[in-house]
Design a protein around this motif. Structure first.
Motif, short mmCIF file in Angstrom:
data_model
loop_
_atom_site.label_atom_id
_atom_site.label_comp_id
_atom_site.label_asym_id
_atom_site.label_seq_id
_atom_site.Cartn_x
_atom_site.Cartn_y
_atom_site.Cartn_z
N GLU A 1 -15.51 20.65 -33.32
CA GLU A 1 -15.26 20.61 -34.75
C GLU A 1 -15.36 19.20 -35.32
N LEU A 2 -15.57 18.22 -34.45
CA LEU A 2 -15.68 16.84 -34.92
C LEU A 2 -17.09 16.55 -35.40
N SER A 3 -17.18 15.60 -36.30
CA SER A 3 -18.50 15.13 -36.71
C SER A 3 -19.10 14.26 -35.62
N ARG A 4 -20.36 13.92 -35.78
CA ARG A 4 -21.02 13.11 -34.76
C ARG A 4 -20.37 11.74 -34.65
N GLU A 5 -19.99 11.15 -35.78
CA GLU A 5 -19.36 9.83 -35.75
C GLU A 5 -17.97 9.91 -35.12
N GLN A 6 -17.21 10.95 -35.47
CA GLN A 6 -15.88 11.10 -34.89
C GLN A 6 -15.95 11.34 -33.38
N LEU A 7 -16.90 12.17 -32.96
CA LEU A 7 -17.04 12.45 -31.53
C LEU A 7 -17.40 11.20 -30.75
N ALA A 8 -18.27 10.35 -31.31
CA ALA A 8 -18.64 9.11 -30.63
C ALA A 8 -17.44 8.19 -30.50
N ALA A 9 -16.62 8.09 -31.57
CA ALA A 9 -15.44 7.24 -31.51
C ALA A 9 -14.41 7.80 -30.53
N VAL A 10 -14.23 9.12 -30.50
CA VAL A 10 -13.30 9.74 -29.57
C VAL A 10 -13.71 9.48 -28.13
N ASN A 11 -14.99 9.63 -27.82
CA ASN A 11 -15.46 9.39 -26.45
C ASN A 11 -15.29 7.93 -26.04
N THR A 12 -15.52 7.03 -26.97
CA THR A 12 -15.35 5.60 -26.66
C THR A 12 -13.89 5.27 -26.34
N GLN A 13 -12.97 5.76 -27.18
CA GLN A 13 -11.56 5.49 -26.95
C GLN A 13 -11.04 6.23 -25.71
N ALA A 14 -11.57 7.42 -25.46
CA ALA A 14 -11.15 8.17 -24.27
C ALA A 14 -11.54 7.45 -22.99
N MET A 15 -12.72 6.85 -22.98
CA MET A 15 -13.15 6.09 -21.81
C MET A 15 -12.23 4.89 -21.58
N ARG A 16 -11.81 4.26 -22.64
CA ARG A 16 -10.92 3.10 -22.51
C ARG A 16 -9.53 3.52 -22.04
N LEU A 17 -9.01 4.63 -22.59
CA LEU A 17 -7.68 5.09 -22.21
C LEU A 17 -7.64 5.62 -20.78
N SER A 18 -8.70 6.29 -20.35
CA SER A 18 -8.71 6.85 -18.99
C SER A 18 -8.64 5.76 -17.93
N GLN A 19 -9.08 4.55 -18.26
CA GLN A 19 -8.99 3.45 -17.32
C GLN A 19 -7.56 2.91 -17.19
N LYS A 20 -6.73 3.15 -18.20
CA LYS A 20 -5.35 2.69 -18.18
C LYS A 20 -4.39 3.78 -17.71
N LEU A 21 -4.80 5.04 -17.80
CA LEU A 21 -3.94 6.15 -17.43
C LEU A 21 -4.38 6.72 -16.09
N ASN A 22 -3.62 6.49 -15.07
CA ASN A 22 -3.96 7.01 -13.75
C ASN A 22 -3.75 8.52 -13.72
N GLY A 23 -4.72 9.22 -13.16
CA GLY A 23 -4.60 10.67 -13.03
C GLY A 23 -5.16 11.47 -14.19
#
Length: 299
Positions: A141-163
């Motif tokens: 349901e996200l727009s293309r711009e929102q999805l790109a920003a979500v994926n970028t932030q998710a990649m950064r957070l996954s490196q800080k959150l173990n598991g």
């Protein structure tokens, strides 16, 4: 006066004849016995003809139904092994492609794997609703711009959150964004939520925000003091970069001994309150490990 002693050996005629023959057979008159039986040897033409007859199909004698005639045992074993190998290859090729059997097998295995994955996700959803496979994916349901920003932030957070995988973080982040929060507020909210989720090592400074009884922490033992009761094995303070807390190790927990200055990780510590502040207790359900103990490569 002198005397001569003469010694003579008397030998029979038969013994003399035997000694003269050098061990060869002799008759009663002492003459050598000659074997007059002739020794027959094949001619070259006879040997050639024998080979031709042995290899000609009409010249083979049928003495066994299990033998390959005209060949040696070694050659026969090689022939039998090759025939068996060809039959196995032919059978595999025939049954493996029989009416799309391989394709049907792949489809069945893929369906079973997908069913097991969905069942596992449903069990995981009882602990964390993020893994519920029956919920629609909010990222569609996200727009293309929102999805790109979500994926970028998710990649950064996954490196800080173990598991936590990048996919799980991006899905939860998309849900928060769809609820109306801006991207930065959603990132902070999701990070705090997943950081204190079940199974995660909770920062000691965030223990007051956790709404469950058992937690996992990691920190360094600052100080230990004498327990006030015989039922207590050890008691002291453990701290990390976010804060410190009191930890009580009960005698019945049978936990390993900790020392001051040592880094420890406690799983399943019981969360309670002591003098208005949150504290932890190590029970029989807890587990203590030492990340830096016996690290020979740091010695």
């Amino acid at each position: 006066m002198s005397s001569k002693h003469v010694t003579s050996n008397v030998v029979s005629v038969d013994e003399q004849a035997f000694e003269q023959s050098d061990g060869r057979a002799v008759d009663e008159d002492g003459f050598e016995v000659v074997d007059e039986t002739p020794e027959f040897q094949p001619t070259v033409q006879m040997e050639i003809q024998a080979k031709v007859d042995a290899n000609h199909p009409n010249g083979m004698v049928d003495t066994s139904e299990e033998r390959i005639y005209g060949v040696t045992l070694e050659q026969e074993e090689r022939i039998r092994a090759r025939e068996a190998e060809l039959e196995r290859i032919s059978a595999r090729a025939t049954f493996g492609t029989q009416e799309g059997r391989e394709m049907r097998t792949r489809d069945v295995v893929a369906q079973q794997s997908a069913a097991r994955r969905v069942e596992f996700q449903r069990r995981a959803a009882s602990v964390n609703p993020v893994f519920d496979p029956d919920c629609p994916d909010p990222r569609v349901e996200l727009s293309r711009e929102q999805l790109a920003a979500v994926n970028t932030q998710a990649m950064r957070l996954s490196q800080k959150l173990n598991g936590w995988s990048q996919a799980a973080v991006s899905r939860r982040l998309a849900e928060v964004v769809l609820d109306g929060k801006d991207m930065m507020s959603a990132v902070v909210s999701v990070f705090e939520e997943l950081q204190t989720a079940p199974g995660q090592v909770v920062p000691i400074g965030r223990l007051e925000d956790v709404n469950r009884r058992e937690v996992s922490i990691e920190g360094r033992v600052e100080t230990l003091w004498t327990p006030s009761h015989s039922a207590i094995s050890q008691v002291g303070l453990i701290a990390d970069d976010s804060g410190r807390t009191r930890v009580t190790i009960w005698e019945k927990s049978d936990a390993p001994w900790i020392e001051e200055g040592e880094k420890v990780r406690i799983h399943g510590a019981a969360r309670n309150w002591y003098e208005g502040r949150v504290s932890l207790a190590v029970t029989g359900w807890s587990d203590i490990c030492f990340p830096e103990r016996d690290r020979w490569w740091d010695a």
